[in-house]
Design a protein around this motif. Structure first.
Motif, short mmCIF file in Angstrom:
data_model
loop_
_atom_site.label_atom_id
_atom_site.label_comp_id
_atom_site.label_asym_id
_atom_site.label_seq_id
_atom_site.Cartn_x
_atom_site.Cartn_y
_atom_site.Cartn_z
N SER A 1 0.81 -1.09 0.08
CA SER A 1 0.16 0.07 0.05
C SER A 1 1.08 1.21 -0.05
CB SER A 1 -0.87 -0.03 1.31
OG SER A 1 -1.76 -1.22 1.35
N TYR B 1 0.92 5.52 1.01
CA TYR B 1 0.08 6.40 1.47
C TYR B 1 1.16 7.75 1.38
CZ TYR B 1 -2.48 2.81 4.28
OH TYR B 1 -3.14 1.79 4.86
N GLN C 1 1.89 11.33 3.41
CA GLN C 1 1.56 12.26 4.58
C GLN C 1 2.04 13.57 4.45
OE1 GLN C 1 3.84 10.54 7.88
NE2 GLN C 1 2.41 11.17 9.55
N PRO D 1 -1.16 9.79 7.80
CA PRO D 1 -1.10 9.06 6.44
C PRO D 1 -2.52 8.88 5.83
CG PRO D 1 0.30 7.80 8.02
CD PRO D 1 -0.51 8.67 8.77
N PHE E 1 -4.50 7.38 2.33
CA PHE E 1 -4.28 6.15 1.59
C PHE E 1 -4.39 6.66 0.29
CE2 PHE E 1 -4.51 1.80 0.33
CZ PHE E 1 -5.72 1.68 -0.38
N LEU F 1 5.69 13.33 2.53
CA LEU F 1 6.45 12.05 2.94
C LEU F 1 5.55 11.02 2.21
CD1 LEU F 1 8.75 10.70 4.54
CD2 LEU F 1 7.26 10.41 6.34
N LEU G 1 4.88 7.06 1.88
CA LEU G 1 4.98 5.79 2.71
C LEU G 1 4.64 4.49 1.81
CD1 LEU G 1 3.78 7.38 6.05
CD2 LEU G 1 6.20 6.67 5.60
N PHE H 1 5.27 -0.31 7.81
CA PHE H 1 5.76 0.87 7.05
C PHE H 1 7.34 0.91 6.72
CE2 PHE H 1 1.90 3.26 6.35
CZ PHE H 1 1.16 2.52 7.15
N GLY H 2 7.53 1.49 5.56
CA GLY H 2 9.06 1.78 5.43
C GLY H 2 9.30 3.14 5.64
N PRO H 3 10.58 3.33 5.58
CA PRO H 3 11.00 4.86 6.23
C PRO H 3 10.48 6.13 5.35
CG PRO H 3 12.78 3.83 5.02
CD PRO H 3 11.76 2.68 5.12
N ARG I 1 10.77 11.39 1.10
CA ARG I 1 10.48 12.82 1.34
C ARG I 1 10.50 13.51 -0.13
NH1 ARG I 1 7.51 15.61 4.60
NH2 ARG I 1 8.25 14.63 6.26
#
Lengths: 117, 111
Positions: A33, A35, A37, A43, A45, A88, A90, A108-110, A113
């Motif tokens: 998925s 997202y 943010q 976040p 979707f 950001l 995600l 979630f990954g990091p 940005r």
């Protein structure tokens, strides 16, 4: 167990350009998925992929598109970038049909940005 | 439209104090997750609750899911500076693939 990884970490683009963000899912997961943010927000979707097909989409325009590959890695593509796309981004992976099961657990990954100038 | 309201939005406390963060909705969720996010990083899953009335404990953190599965709370006992971060609640619906997030509670614990 390998976690969710994303690339690049940071990206600067100008308005009107196109961008591709990449994600590798956590080992053993088969949904991914994406997202968005924005600063100071939770976040939002964008969409989810399962078995290389889109499996749900949030309130984002068609210029946000994605792909999932057989190895469960994924891309998010954004065309005609706008200033408000700065955020950001995600990526999250889940086991089985996340959302069809009882738990909707996602990892979630990091994040990437993205700054649009 | 399903929404999750978190309160308070900001919380600044001294080390050793207790605090509670609330997550409320008018919608029913099949699961409720709590995440903690550091600046510039992705959210890290703390806990998932799925049964109305369920209580889960993670060291000094206690999570509760409301009986009607519309609300949840996170209680931290004897907060420490390492608890500083953005706490996000997220609701899942069985028929949908996505999570619906609240805006988060930004917690600052001062030594």
């Amino acid at each position: 167990e390998t976690g969710v990884t994303q690339s690049p970490t940071h990206l600067i683009k100008t308005r009107g350009q196109q961008v591709t963000l990449r994600c590798s899912s956590q080992s053993g997961h088969n949904t991914v998925s994406w997202y968005q943010q924005a600063l100071g927000q939770g976040p939002q979707f964008i969409f989810q992929y399962y078995r290389e097909e889109e499996n749900g989409r949030g309130n984002f325009p068609p210029r946000f598109s994605g792909l999932q590959f057989p190895n469960y890695s994924s891309e998010l593509n954004v065309n005609a970038l706008e200033l408000d796309d700065s955020a950001l981004y995600l990526c999250a992976s889940g086991g089985g049909l996340a959302g069809r099961g009882a738990y909707n657990e996602q990892f979630f990954g990091p994040g990437t940005r993205l700054t649009v100038l | 439209t399903q929404l999750l309201e978190q309160s308070p939005q900001f919380l600044s406390i001294q080390e050793g104090e207790n605090l509670t963060v609330y997550c409320n909705s008018s919608s029913v969720f099949s699961s409720l997750q709590w995440y903690r996010q550091e600046p510039g990083e992705g959210p890290v899953l703390l806990v998932t609750v799925v049964t109305g009335g369920e209580v889960k404990k993670l060291k000094r953190l206690t999570f509760q899911f409301g009986d009607a599965r519309k609300d949840s709370s996170l209680h931290i006992t004897a907060a420490q500076p390492g608890d500083t971060g953005l706490y996000l609640c997220a609701g899942g619906v069985r028929s949908q693939g996505n999570l619906i997030f609240g805006k988060g509670t930004k917690l600052s614990v001062k030594p």
